[in-house]
Design a protein around this motif. Structure first.
Motif, PDB file in Angstrom:
ATOM      1  N   ASP A   8      46.776  32.928  31.151  1.00  0.00           N
ATOM      2  CA  ASP A   8      47.642  32.682  30.009  1.00  0.00           C
ATOM      3  C   ASP A   8      48.025  31.202  30.039  1.00  0.00           C
ATOM      4  O   ASP A   8      48.467  30.691  31.077  1.00  0.00           O
ATOM      5  CB  ASP A   8      48.895  33.562  30.112  1.00  0.00           C
ATOM      6  CG  ASP A   8      49.858  33.303  28.983  1.00  0.00           C
ATOM      7  OD1 ASP A   8      49.623  33.799  27.873  1.00  0.00           O
ATOM      8  OD2 ASP A   8      50.852  32.581  29.230  1.00  0.00           O
ATOM      9  N   GLU A   9      47.859  30.527  28.920  1.00  0.00           N
ATOM     10  CA  GLU A   9      48.128  29.087  28.879  1.00  0.00           C
ATOM     11  C   GLU A   9      49.591  28.775  29.193  1.00  0.00           C
ATOM     12  O   GLU A   9      49.895  27.784  29.868  1.00  0.00           O
ATOM     13  CB  GLU A   9      47.736  28.507  27.526  1.00  0.00           C
ATOM     14  CG  GLU A   9      47.907  27.012  27.463  1.00  0.00           C
ATOM     15  CD  GLU A   9      47.450  26.392  26.158  1.00  0.00           C
ATOM     16  OE1 GLU A   9      47.491  25.153  26.054  1.00  0.00           O
ATOM     17  OE2 GLU A   9      47.057  27.143  25.233  1.00  0.00           O
ATOM     18  N   HIS A  10      50.500  29.607  28.721  1.00  0.00           N
ATOM     19  CA  HIS A  10      51.925  29.374  28.973  1.00  0.00           C
ATOM     20  C   HIS A  10      52.213  29.404  30.483  1.00  0.00           C
ATOM     21  O   HIS A  10      52.915  28.530  31.012  1.00  0.00           O
ATOM     22  CB  HIS A  10      52.769  30.410  28.231  1.00  0.00           C
ATOM     23  CG  HIS A  10      54.238  30.264  28.450  1.00  0.00           C
ATOM     24  ND1 HIS A  10      54.970  29.209  27.951  1.00  0.00           N
ATOM     25  CD2 HIS A  10      55.109  31.016  29.162  1.00  0.00           C
ATOM     26  CE1 HIS A  10      56.232  29.327  28.333  1.00  0.00           C
ATOM     27  NE2 HIS A  10      56.337  30.427  29.066  1.00  0.00           N
ATOM     28  N   TRP A  12      50.065  28.859  32.865  1.00  0.00           N
ATOM     29  CA  TRP A  12      49.369  27.698  33.425  1.00  0.00           C
ATOM     30  C   TRP A  12      50.253  26.452  33.330  1.00  0.00           C
ATOM     31  O   TRP A  12      50.422  25.724  34.301  1.00  0.00           O
ATOM     32  CB  TRP A  12      48.063  27.525  32.667  1.00  0.00           C
ATOM     33  CG  TRP A  12      47.190  26.376  33.029  1.00  0.00           C
ATOM     34  CD1 TRP A  12      46.561  26.165  34.229  1.00  0.00           C
ATOM     35  CD2 TRP A  12      46.804  25.294  32.185  1.00  0.00           C
ATOM     36  NE1 TRP A  12      45.799  25.015  34.156  1.00  0.00           N
ATOM     37  CE2 TRP A  12      45.937  24.466  32.915  1.00  0.00           C
ATOM     38  CE3 TRP A  12      47.100  24.953  30.870  1.00  0.00           C
ATOM     39  CZ2 TRP A  12      45.364  23.317  32.383  1.00  0.00           C
ATOM     40  CZ3 TRP A  12      46.522  23.817  30.331  1.00  0.00           C
ATOM     41  CH2 TRP A  12      45.679  23.008  31.092  1.00  0.00           C
ATOM     42  N   ARG A  13      50.835  26.238  32.157  1.00  0.00           N
ATOM     43  CA  ARG A  13      51.701  25.069  31.961  1.00  0.00           C
ATOM     44  C   ARG A  13      52.966  25.163  32.829  1.00  0.00           C
ATOM     45  O   ARG A  13      53.426  24.165  33.371  1.00  0.00           O
ATOM     46  CB  ARG A  13      52.051  24.900  30.493  1.00  0.00           C
ATOM     47  CG  ARG A  13      50.845  24.507  29.652  1.00  0.00           C
ATOM     48  CD  ARG A  13      51.214  24.145  28.226  1.00  0.00           C
ATOM     49  NE  ARG A  13      50.042  23.896  27.426  1.00  0.00           N
ATOM     50  CZ  ARG A  13      49.288  22.797  27.501  1.00  0.00           C
ATOM     51  NH1 ARG A  13      49.604  21.860  28.345  1.00  0.00           N
ATOM     52  NH2 ARG A  13      48.223  22.650  26.734  1.00  0.00           N
ATOM     53  N   THR A  28      43.809  19.816  36.864  1.00  0.00           N
ATOM     54  CA  THR A  28      43.816  20.951  35.951  1.00  0.00           C
ATOM     55  C   THR A  28      42.566  20.939  35.084  1.00  0.00           C
ATOM     56  O   THR A  28      41.993  19.891  34.811  1.00  0.00           O
ATOM     57  CB  THR A  28      45.055  20.925  35.036  1.00  0.00           C
ATOM     58  OG1 THR A  28      45.019  19.739  34.241  1.00  0.00           O
ATOM     59  CG2 THR A  28      46.340  20.956  35.854  1.00  0.00           C
ATOM     60  N   VAL A  30      40.300  23.760  32.052  1.00  0.00           N
ATOM     61  CA  VAL A  30      40.194  25.026  31.352  1.00  0.00           C
ATOM     62  C   VAL A  30      38.742  25.450  31.422  1.00  0.00           C
ATOM     63  O   VAL A  30      37.837  24.653  31.172  1.00  0.00           O
ATOM     64  CB  VAL A  30      40.651  24.897  29.881  1.00  0.00           C
ATOM     65  CG1 VAL A  30      40.497  26.216  29.151  1.00  0.00           C
ATOM     66  CG2 VAL A  30      42.097  24.415  29.812  1.00  0.00           C
ATOM     67  N   TRP A  35      42.557  29.393  32.936  1.00  0.00           N
ATOM     68  CA  TRP A  35      43.133  28.064  33.126  1.00  0.00           C
ATOM     69  C   TRP A  35      43.201  27.802  34.627  1.00  0.00           C
ATOM     70  O   TRP A  35      43.728  28.617  35.387  1.00  0.00           O
ATOM     71  CB  TRP A  35      44.513  28.003  32.486  1.00  0.00           C
ATOM     72  CG  TRP A  35      44.456  27.965  30.989  1.00  0.00           C
ATOM     73  CD1 TRP A  35      44.477  26.856  30.201  1.00  0.00           C
ATOM     74  CD2 TRP A  35      44.366  29.069  30.077  1.00  0.00           C
ATOM     75  NE1 TRP A  35      44.402  27.198  28.876  1.00  0.00           N
ATOM     76  CE2 TRP A  35      44.331  28.547  28.765  1.00  0.00           C
ATOM     77  CE3 TRP A  35      44.298  30.451  30.236  1.00  0.00           C
ATOM     78  CZ2 TRP A  35      44.239  29.354  27.637  1.00  0.00           C
ATOM     79  CZ3 TRP A  35      44.197  31.254  29.128  1.00  0.00           C
ATOM     80  CH2 TRP A  35      44.174  30.702  27.836  1.00  0.00           C
ATOM     81  N   ASP A  62      51.040  37.392  34.071  1.00  0.00           N
ATOM     82  CA  ASP A  62      49.765  37.287  33.361  1.00  0.00           C
ATOM     83  C   ASP A  62      49.106  38.645  33.229  1.00  0.00           C
ATOM     84  O   ASP A  62      48.608  39.003  32.166  1.00  0.00           O
ATOM     85  CB  ASP A  62      48.803  36.361  34.124  1.00  0.00           C
ATOM     86  CG  ASP A  62      48.837  34.934  33.641  1.00  0.00           C
ATOM     87  OD1 ASP A  62      49.772  34.580  32.896  1.00  0.00           O
ATOM     88  OD2 ASP A  62      47.926  34.180  34.008  1.00  0.00           O
TER      89      ASP A  62
END
Length: 133
Positions: A8-10, A12-13, A28, A30, A35, A62
């Protein structure tokens, strides 16, 4: 390198932000499978424990998000990255229950060292007995 994957990108950030708060500069990227985050292997043991705990929290979130998003199509899967001598990275599929048991006993770093040792032995066989090495 220690490698982490999130789905999940959120998450990951959030993981990147957490690592930067700890004074780290993660690599980092993708990829098709998710990610990715990479850190040097020479982290302090106490710092490594903190990072692993936070990563586990994010990974659990996730999994729940993917299960909710995919419903019946959600499959439990686990794997480990294997870095080959030529630099390619391949994934070995592992039964999720076995992976859970392994990670209950060893850290992801230790599992990575174990997998790297097996990959090196397969790619560069040494048939001498251990006592002669």
């Amino acid at each position: 390198m220690l490698e982490y994957i999130l789905f999940d990108e959120h998450s990951w950030r959030r993981f990147i932000d957490y690592l930067r708060q700890l004074g780290l500069d993660p690599e980092t990227s993708v990829a098709e499978e998710g990610w990715l985050i990479a850190l040097p292997e020479d982290l302090d043991e106490a710092l490594d424990v903190k990072i692993e705990a936070y990563y586990d929290q994010l990974l659990e979130g996730d999994e729940a998000a993917v299960a909710k998003r995919e419903g019946e199509a959600h499959l439990h899967a686990a794997g480990v990255n294997v870095t080959l001598a030529d630099g390619r990275i391949v994934q070995a599929v592992i039964d999720p229950k076995l992976m859970q048991r392994l990670l209950g006993a060893v850290s992801p770093r230790e599992l990575g060292e174990f997998v790297d040792a097996i990959a090196a032995a397969v790619e560069n066989p040494d048939e001498r007995p251990l006592c002669q090495r």
